[in-house]
Design a protein around this motif. Sequence first.
Motif, mmCIF file in Angstrom:
data_model
loop_
_atom_site.group_PDB
_atom_site.id
_atom_site.type_symbol
_atom_site.label_atom_id
_atom_site.label_comp_id
_atom_site.label_asym_id
_atom_site.label_seq_id
_atom_site.Cartn_x
_atom_site.Cartn_y
_atom_site.Cartn_z
ATOM 1 N N LEU A 168 0.805 -1.071 0.076
ATOM 2 C CA LEU A 168 0.017 -0.285 0.069
ATOM 3 C C LEU A 168 0.719 1.073 0.117
ATOM 4 N N ALA A 169 2.119 1.327 0.322
ATOM 5 C CA ALA A 169 3.103 2.415 0.344
ATOM 6 C C ALA A 169 3.250 2.736 -1.052
ATOM 7 N N LEU A 170 3.505 1.743 -1.758
ATOM 8 C CA LEU A 170 3.897 1.845 -3.325
ATOM 9 C C LEU A 170 2.631 2.661 -3.886
ATOM 10 N N LEU A 171 1.386 2.041 -3.559
ATOM 11 C CA LEU A 171 0.034 2.591 -4.172
ATOM 12 C C LEU A 171 -0.048 3.965 -3.668
ATOM 13 N N THR A 172 -0.099 4.374 -2.703
ATOM 14 C CA THR A 172 -0.176 5.727 -1.942
ATOM 15 C C THR A 172 0.708 6.585 -2.627
ATOM 16 N N PHE A 173 1.993 6.149 -2.904
ATOM 17 C CA PHE A 173 3.046 7.199 -3.546
ATOM 18 C C PHE A 173 2.453 7.328 -4.868
ATOM 19 N N VAL A 174 1.645 6.668 -5.790
ATOM 20 C CA VAL A 174 1.424 6.963 -6.943
ATOM 21 C C VAL A 174 0.299 7.575 -6.900
ATOM 22 N N VAL A 175 -0.820 7.314 -5.863
ATOM 23 C CA VAL A 175 -2.063 8.081 -5.817
ATOM 24 C C VAL A 175 -1.760 9.515 -5.465
ATOM 25 N N ALA A 176 -0.906 9.562 -4.756
ATOM 26 C CA ALA A 176 -0.639 11.240 -3.969
ATOM 27 C C ALA A 176 -0.158 11.914 -4.938
ATOM 28 N N ARG A 177 1.005 11.452 -5.991
ATOM 29 C CA ARG A 177 1.401 12.311 -7.036
ATOM 30 C C ARG A 177 0.352 12.707 -7.926
ATOM 31 N N ARG A 178 -0.562 11.913 -8.096
ATOM 32 C CA ARG A 178 -1.780 12.352 -8.909
ATOM 33 C C ARG A 178 -3.056 13.039 -8.432
ATOM 34 N N ALA A 179 -3.274 13.043 -7.054
ATOM 35 C CA ALA A 179 -4.216 13.747 -6.402
ATOM 36 C C ALA A 179 -3.699 15.079 -5.986
ATOM 37 N N GLY A 180 -2.257 15.399 -6.128
ATOM 38 C CA GLY A 180 -2.048 16.811 -5.328
ATOM 39 C C GLY A 180 -1.785 16.921 -4.076
ATOM 40 N N THR A 181 -1.189 17.968 -3.552
ATOM 41 C CA THR A 181 -0.626 18.034 -2.362
ATOM 42 C C THR A 181 -1.756 17.926 -1.215
ATOM 43 N N LEU A 182 -1.573 16.902 -0.448
ATOM 44 C CA LEU A 182 -2.454 16.690 0.777
ATOM 45 C C LEU A 182 -1.662 17.590 2.057
ATOM 46 N N LYS A 183 -2.625 18.646 2.477
ATOM 47 C CA LYS A 183 -2.265 19.584 3.533
ATOM 48 C C LYS A 183 -2.128 18.655 4.736
ATOM 49 N N LEU A 184 -1.191 18.715 5.709
ATOM 50 C CA LEU A 184 -1.478 17.968 6.862
ATOM 51 C C LEU A 184 -2.610 18.500 7.745
ATOM 52 N N GLY A 185 -2.593 19.933 7.575
ATOM 53 C CA GLY A 185 -3.641 20.429 8.516
ATOM 54 C C GLY A 185 -5.130 19.750 8.215
ATOM 55 N N TRP A 186 -5.427 19.523 7.185
ATOM 56 C CA TRP A 186 -6.538 18.858 6.762
ATOM 57 C C TRP A 186 -6.741 17.392 7.572
ATOM 58 N N ALA A 187 -5.473 16.800 7.338
ATOM 59 C CA ALA A 187 -5.365 15.320 7.865
ATOM 60 C C ALA A 187 -5.671 15.538 9.315
ATOM 61 N N VAL A 188 -5.110 16.425 10.048
ATOM 62 C CA VAL A 188 -5.375 16.616 11.457
ATOM 63 C C VAL A 188 -6.791 16.931 11.800
ATOM 64 N N MET A 189 -7.398 17.663 10.815
ATOM 65 C CA MET A 189 -8.899 18.017 11.271
ATOM 66 C C MET A 189 -9.571 16.870 10.949
ATOM 67 N N ILE A 190 -9.357 15.824 9.894
ATOM 68 C CA ILE A 190 -10.070 14.868 9.797
ATOM 69 C C ILE A 190 -9.889 13.896 11.048
ATOM 70 N N VAL A 191 -8.867 13.665 11.596
ATOM 71 C CA VAL A 191 -8.756 12.990 12.665
ATOM 72 C C VAL A 191 -9.524 13.527 13.975
ATOM 73 N N GLY A 192 -9.290 14.829 13.975
ATOM 74 C CA GLY A 192 -10.086 15.333 15.249
ATOM 75 C C GLY A 192 -11.597 15.185 14.988
ATOM 76 N N ALA A 193 -11.913 15.266 13.855
ATOM 77 C CA ALA A 193 -13.590 14.981 13.521
ATOM 78 C C ALA A 193 -14.065 13.710 13.773
ATOM 79 N N LEU A 194 -13.278 12.832 13.461
ATOM 80 C CA LEU A 194 -13.383 11.222 13.633
ATOM 81 C C LEU A 194 -13.498 11.031 15.168
ATOM 82 N N TYR A 195 -12.302 11.446 15.786
ATOM 83 C CA TYR A 195 -12.575 11.152 17.438
ATOM 84 C C TYR A 195 -13.696 11.739 17.950
#
Length: 447
Positions: free
Chosen positions: A121-148
């Motif tokens: 899955l690490a290999l797949l994520t690398f390829v997907v991330a390059r095509r999806a564009g930059t994921l801002k870690l601030g959004w990832a933190v907000m998602i974790v907070g919302a799920l909690y």
Amino acid sequence: MNIDEPIYTFEPETPAPEKKPGVKAITWAYRLALLLLLFGVSSLTYGSDQTSPVLSAVSNIAGLVAATMLFVGYFDYPSPYKLVAWVLSLALFGLVLESLHTYNLYFYSFFVIKRLAYCGLALLTFVVARRAGTLKLGWAVMIVGALYFYGQILLGKILEYSLTSESRSTSAYESFYLMLPLLFFLMQYLEKNRLIDFLGFLGTFGLIVLLLHRSVISSAVFGVAVVAGLSMMGKLPGNSRLPIGRTASTLFILALLIVPFVAALSPKKVDAFLENIGGIAKPTEDNTGNWRLEQSIYYWSQIPDRPWLGWRYEGYDRGEIMVNEDFPEKGTIIHSQYIDMLYNYGIAGLGLNLFVIFCTLWMIYSRNRKFTFEQTVLFAFITSGLLFGISYQLPIYYWGYVGLGLYYGFKPAEQPVADLNTINIDHQTDMYPMHVQDQWPNSTNHL
């Protein structure tokens, strides 16, 4: 007819606004896939319900996807990942042939196959991330907070918790997600020296301690130590520094405010809580720690019999040596990532897993004289997982963040816009090696 009369052209008085190129549907599909790889394979997304049938199905699908898409984007992989794709695909093909030869079935146990495939899955994520564009870690933190907030507050699971290891309302895998906001707020504080970021860091660390997963507590301390080590090596971005005076005074004031609340708690609960925390240093004196230690000792004793390729399907048939309601007949869940890999897949399987992780860490470290904000957070997060893996198997989503770390390891830092009149344009591209410029696509997409 007067031929000198001007011809009417039907042109509007104001020109139509230029249509800016929008984000293509395929890009949104890649963004959705990236979010699924990072968050969709954890019980945190399903209301902290580890028995969710949806989660079980998604975990199986994740293993299948990792196994069948190893060569998607193969030419985008850095050289070490290309090697991983070949070795892992041959290993999975070998497991299928072994199943066919021994049991006359192509997939005698998909459980055995998928757990070796997860690192793909690490290999797949690398390829997907390059095509999806930059994921801002601030959004990832907000998602974790919302799920909690959804799982612990809205569903009321935190009300079932009474500061004991038996009543914990989250699993260790869910708690390990808190490493992201912990490291995020720490880096924000080091870069901007804002009190709100320091309080966010302390609040996240306090929640990690409160949830009472000692492996996560140890990983949190280790992750902070990794950031400190990077700071001493001069790897942190910009003017990152720790304001010692403000930090010490804030901690002193908070200690004065917290003491009355701690004094109001039941002494028995406080003593029990501290005793559970103490199990980090003395696992043999703790019930759950002792159970894991006993399990690890037993399976460790079986590894020398098959050190190179492990027990594989035979180990699956032998089942769990202790009572485990999830595997009443066959299969086993070994807590330690390292012992699990050695027992089931031998030195070869463990080496493949560690190669993916260390390759990513080395790529981030060696290719960047100074880390960016995202590189620092992901480097510390991935490294802290190495300690977490001593007590627990690495979460499936962890491999997604390994791939995301490699994406950021190859991504050049965004540079501030400068006055072209004061810059020698012929030398603007000297900041990054030519091979980085050639292979990194110009993308302005942001998730």
